[in-house]
Design an enzyme around this catalytic site. Structure first.
Site, short mmCIF file in Angstrom:
data_model
loop_
_atom_site.label_atom_id
_atom_site.label_comp_id
_atom_site.label_asym_id
_atom_site.label_seq_id
_atom_site.Cartn_x
_atom_site.Cartn_y
_atom_site.Cartn_z
N HIS A 1 -45.72 -52.64 -23.23
CA HIS A 1 -46.52 -53.72 -23.81
C HIS A 1 -47.94 -53.71 -23.21
O HIS A 1 -48.10 -53.40 -22.02
CB HIS A 1 -45.87 -55.08 -23.52
CG HIS A 1 -44.47 -55.19 -24.03
ND1 HIS A 1 -43.36 -55.06 -23.20
CD2 HIS A 1 -44.00 -55.39 -25.27
CE1 HIS A 1 -42.26 -55.19 -23.93
NE2 HIS A 1 -42.62 -55.39 -25.19
N HIS B 1 -48.74 -60.07 -18.33
CA HIS B 1 -49.11 -60.89 -19.50
C HIS B 1 -49.73 -62.23 -19.10
O HIS B 1 -50.26 -62.93 -19.96
CB HIS B 1 -47.88 -61.17 -20.37
CG HIS B 1 -47.31 -59.95 -21.02
ND1 HIS B 1 -48.06 -59.08 -21.77
CD2 HIS B 1 -46.04 -59.43 -21.01
CE1 HIS B 1 -47.29 -58.08 -22.20
NE2 HIS B 1 -46.07 -58.27 -21.75
N ASP C 1 -40.19 -50.23 -19.71
CA ASP C 1 -39.63 -50.57 -21.02
C ASP C 1 -40.10 -49.64 -22.13
O ASP C 1 -39.75 -49.84 -23.29
CB ASP C 1 -39.90 -52.04 -21.37
CG ASP C 1 -41.31 -52.49 -21.02
OD1 ASP C 1 -42.14 -51.63 -20.64
OD2 ASP C 1 -41.58 -53.70 -21.11
N ASP D 1 -46.52 -49.96 -18.74
CA ASP D 1 -45.54 -50.79 -19.44
C ASP D 1 -45.73 -50.59 -20.95
O ASP D 1 -46.85 -50.37 -21.40
CB ASP D 1 -45.77 -52.25 -19.05
CG ASP D 1 -44.69 -53.20 -19.56
OD1 ASP D 1 -43.85 -53.61 -18.75
OD2 ASP D 1 -44.71 -53.53 -20.77
#
Ligand code: ZN
Length: 299
Positions: A164, A126, A242, A162
């Site tokens: 996200h 991120h 995740d 991931d």
């Protein structure tokens, strides 16, 4: 005997980690030291998968600044939180640099033909060129692939599974020659990006949060097919765990066997590859990483 020892060495997975990366924490924060310490303990107690252990070296400012603005390095020294879920920690620059250095060492190991996993924190995908966010301070995978290209690689793929979207990686690698980015993630979901492809080299596979398991697996399979068609000479993996069904943040649909399958599928590409840990906040994280590593090793 020599051949047996040698073949055992060749089939081992290298784990780059450093227990010192457990040295920062914030009470109740999901990105906690246990993620790494419990995984190290789990990997050390098992005997099924041969492992070799290494600690990270150094990353230079020049290597970091291919991905980041100098202002970010200056900002990391200012003791103020970066956003609601990205606290300032004392010496966070050192922790972030060690994590980036491990990604660079993983790149080097992959080029030597080793199976390798960087088991470090903080994660990186991120982190934007000029801003820390989403538990991430420096973008480890972007720093590593920009190093790969700067040192001669012509076709590098980043694969991000991931849950996200790797918004930071996409922003940094957008239109970078010789690099393609593939990300499978929930959308709409944090951080709100990744709903469509970006530029000519960033390919997104958004999956709605309510989608069933087969839909998520189909998106993973489709993205891997596209990655294969890109024809990379090197694959860098943002390995986030995740999307696991019992992850407290992701609450998605994958199980340990899906991460094993991901490892196997990436191994089957038959090109040098390295993985770096991104997210994954469940107490089962050590089992998920172990399953993935078995796949990466071709088991
Ligand atoms: Zn994540």
């Amino acid at each position: 005997m020599f051949i047996r020892v040698l073949s055992c060495f060749i089939s081992a997975v290298k784990i780059i980690t450093d227990e010192r990366c457990a040295g920062y924490s914030s009470y109740g924060h999901p990105e906690n030291p246990r993620r790494v310490t419990a995984t190290i303990a789990r990997l050390k107690e098992q005997v099924a998968l041969p492992l070799v252990w290494a600690t990270p070296g150094q990353v230079s400012d020049e290597q970091i600044l291919r991905a980041h603005a100098p202002e970010l390095l200056a900002r990391l020294e200012i003791p103020e939180d970066f956003d609601g879920d990205t606290p300032f920690y004392e010496n966070i620059t050192d922790y972030a640099r060690a994590s980036a250095a491990a990604a660079l060492d993983a790149l080097k190991a992959a080029r030597n033909g080793e199976n390798v996993f960087s088991l470090m924190r903080p994660p990186g995908h991120h982190a934007l060129g000029d801003r820390a966010m989403g538990f991430c301070y420096l973008n480890n995978i972007a720093i590593a692939v920009l190093e790969a290209v700067a040192t001669g690689a012509k076709r590098v793929a980043v694969y991000d599974f991931d849950v996200h979207h790797g918004n930071g990686t996409e922003a940094i690698l957008l239109e970078q020659p010789g690099i393609a980015f593939f990300s499978v993630h929930l959308y709409p979901f944090y951080p709100g990006t990744g709903g469509a492809n970006a530029g000519k080299n960033c390919f997104n596979y958004p999956v709605p949060p309510s989608a069933p398991h087969e839909t998520y697996r189909a998106a993973l399979a489709r993205s891997l097919d596209d990655l294969k068609k890109f024809g990379p000479e090197l694959v860098a993996v943002s390995a986030g765990f995740d999307a696991y069904a019992r992850d407290p943040l992701g609450q998605c649909v994958l199980e340990a066997e899906d991460f094993h399958w991901l490892g196997q599928s990436l191994h089957a590409l038959g090109v040098p590859m390295f993985s770096v840990l991104e997210g994954g906040y469940s107490r089962d994280l050590p089992e998920l990483i172990f399953a993935y590593l078995k796949g990466v090793e071709g088991r």
